[in-house]
Enzyme design. Structure first.
Site, PDB file in Angstrom:
ATOM      1  N   ARG A  36     -53.368  76.136  56.854  1.00  0.00           N
ATOM      2  CA  ARG A  36     -53.709  75.943  55.448  1.00  0.00           C
ATOM      3  C   ARG A  36     -54.184  77.220  54.760  1.00  0.00           C
ATOM      4  NH1 ARG A  36     -57.717  70.734  56.134  1.00  0.00           N
ATOM      5  NH2 ARG A  36     -56.433  69.580  57.622  1.00  0.00           N
ATOM      6  N   VAL A  61     -50.714  70.359  56.947  1.00  0.00           N
ATOM      7  CA  VAL A  61     -50.035  69.418  57.835  1.00  0.00           C
ATOM      8  C   VAL A  61     -50.210  67.977  57.380  1.00  0.00           C
ATOM      9  CG1 VAL A  61     -51.933  69.049  59.457  1.00  0.00           C
ATOM     10  CG2 VAL A  61     -49.591  69.018  60.293  1.00  0.00           C
ATOM     11  N   TYR A 152     -62.973  61.854  65.363  1.00  0.00           N
ATOM     12  CA  TYR A 152     -62.105  62.696  66.189  1.00  0.00           C
ATOM     13  C   TYR A 152     -61.374  61.852  67.229  1.00  0.00           C
ATOM     14  CZ  TYR A 152     -60.945  66.473  69.517  1.00  0.00           C
ATOM     15  OH  TYR A 152     -60.300  67.336  70.369  1.00  0.00           O
ATOM     16  N   THR A 187     -62.625  78.299  72.821  1.00  0.00           N
ATOM     17  CA  THR A 187     -61.861  78.866  71.707  1.00  0.00           C
ATOM     18  C   THR A 187     -62.766  79.348  70.578  1.00  0.00           C
ATOM     19  OG1 THR A 187     -61.667  76.731  70.593  1.00  0.00           O
ATOM     20  CG2 THR A 187     -59.924  77.306  72.169  1.00  0.00           C
TER      21      THR A 187
END
Length: 314
Positions: A36, A61, A152, A187
């Site tokens: 985005r 998306v 989530y 990450t």
């Protein structure tokens, strides 16, 4: 047009998606990355430059028409998309009472509708060629619903069902769908996750869990295994020993697993505030040297994998 197979990685401006794109470049693919945020994509493009030329596409998306237009544009410009991997995700941490319908909508639109939009866009061409690889990054949270991650988990359970069902539907077509089930990975995601309820206290447990070896997996190793599985057309790959154990225990004793998650929930912070802050804000509110020390590896990953860039929502 190019003789290299074309790969599209959606949600590749940072973190795992960035590393999957890098792995595909190293395996001689022509890679398009989408996300985005244009600035994050530009930064990701620079980080990937030493591994090969990569093209960027700004795309949400959640928008089916935008995804379809992006895929059509890539195929008109460069050739058919041979590999499509959807990584885009959003992590919202907090108790159920702090979650609003907007939290659920954002999670579902990104992590369930997103993979559906990407697959729907690339499948017609793949079916006609009888060749193609689709990968959907889900989560162990889509197999075992953890406490304080309800939106989530809801989205990820849907993504697992979609990817598994798609794999079955594609049998015999020459096209494959791989369900990717990672556990926690280093990450730097804790810096960009969204925290509600008692945001600082939620950060205090989530950030170390996403950073410590044994609880989390190195993201570069995860990316290698993911790309290998997708290119091989495997129906599912489960990463990290804890994820494998969790999935097996859930399959054997589902009731006991749910009760164990309930006990864990009782040990986590409480709070009903629906105010949502990013991890880097929650970390400042917490101001804990101990948590900072426990998240050293995760913070290092954030710097290396573009997760810290911009420090704003995609």
């Amino acid at each position: 047009m190019t003789s290299q197979p074309i790969a599209l990685v959606v949600g590749a401006s940072r973190g795992l998606g960035l590393l999957i794109a890098r792995e595909l470049l190293d395996r001689d693919h022509q890679v398009f990355i989408a996300a985005r945020d244009a600035e994050e994509l530009a930064s990701a493009q620079q980080l990937l430059a030493s591994h090969g030329s990569v093209a960027t596409r700004v795309c949400d998306v959640r928008d089916a028409d935008a995804v379809a237009a992006m895929v059509a544009g890539i195929e008109a410009e460069a050739g058919p998309v041979e590999v499509a991997i959807t990584v885009a995700g959003i992590i919202q941490v907090g108790p159920a009472e702090a979650m609003t319908l907007d939290h659920f909508a954002d999670a579902i639109d990104t992590m369930l509708w997103g993979p559906i939009h990407v697959a729907t866009a690339v499948l017609p061409s793949m079916r006609s060629r009888r060749s193609g690889r689709i990968g959907t990054v889900t989560s162990v949270g889509g197999m075992v619903s953890p406490p304080h991650l309800l939106p989530y988990a809801t989205a990820k359970f849907g993504a697992v069902g979609f990817s598994d069902g798609l794999a079955a539907e594609l049998t015999g077509t020459g096209v494959t769908a791989t369900t990717i089930v990672p556990g926690l990975m280093r990450t730097g995601s804790h810096e960009r996750a969204f925290f509600s309820g008692d945001a600082a206290a939620e950060y205090a447990w989530f950030a170390p869990a996403a950073s410590l070896p044994g609880l989390s997996m190195g993201a570069e190793r995860a990316a290698r295994r993911i790309v290998t599985a997708v290119l091989a057309g495997r129906p599912m790959v489960i990463l990290t020993p804890l994820a494998k154990i969790g999935v097996r225990v859930r399959g054997l004793v589902p009731g006991l697993t749910i009760r164990a998650m309930g006990v864990t929930s009782l040990l986590l912070p409480r709070g009903s505030s629906s105010e949502t802050v990013e991890g880097h804000v929650a970390a400042r509110r917490l101001n804990s040297p101990v948590v900072a020390a426990l998240t050293v590896l995760g913070s290092r990953a954030a710097r290396r994998f573009n997760t810290r860039a911009g420090l704003r929502r995609r």
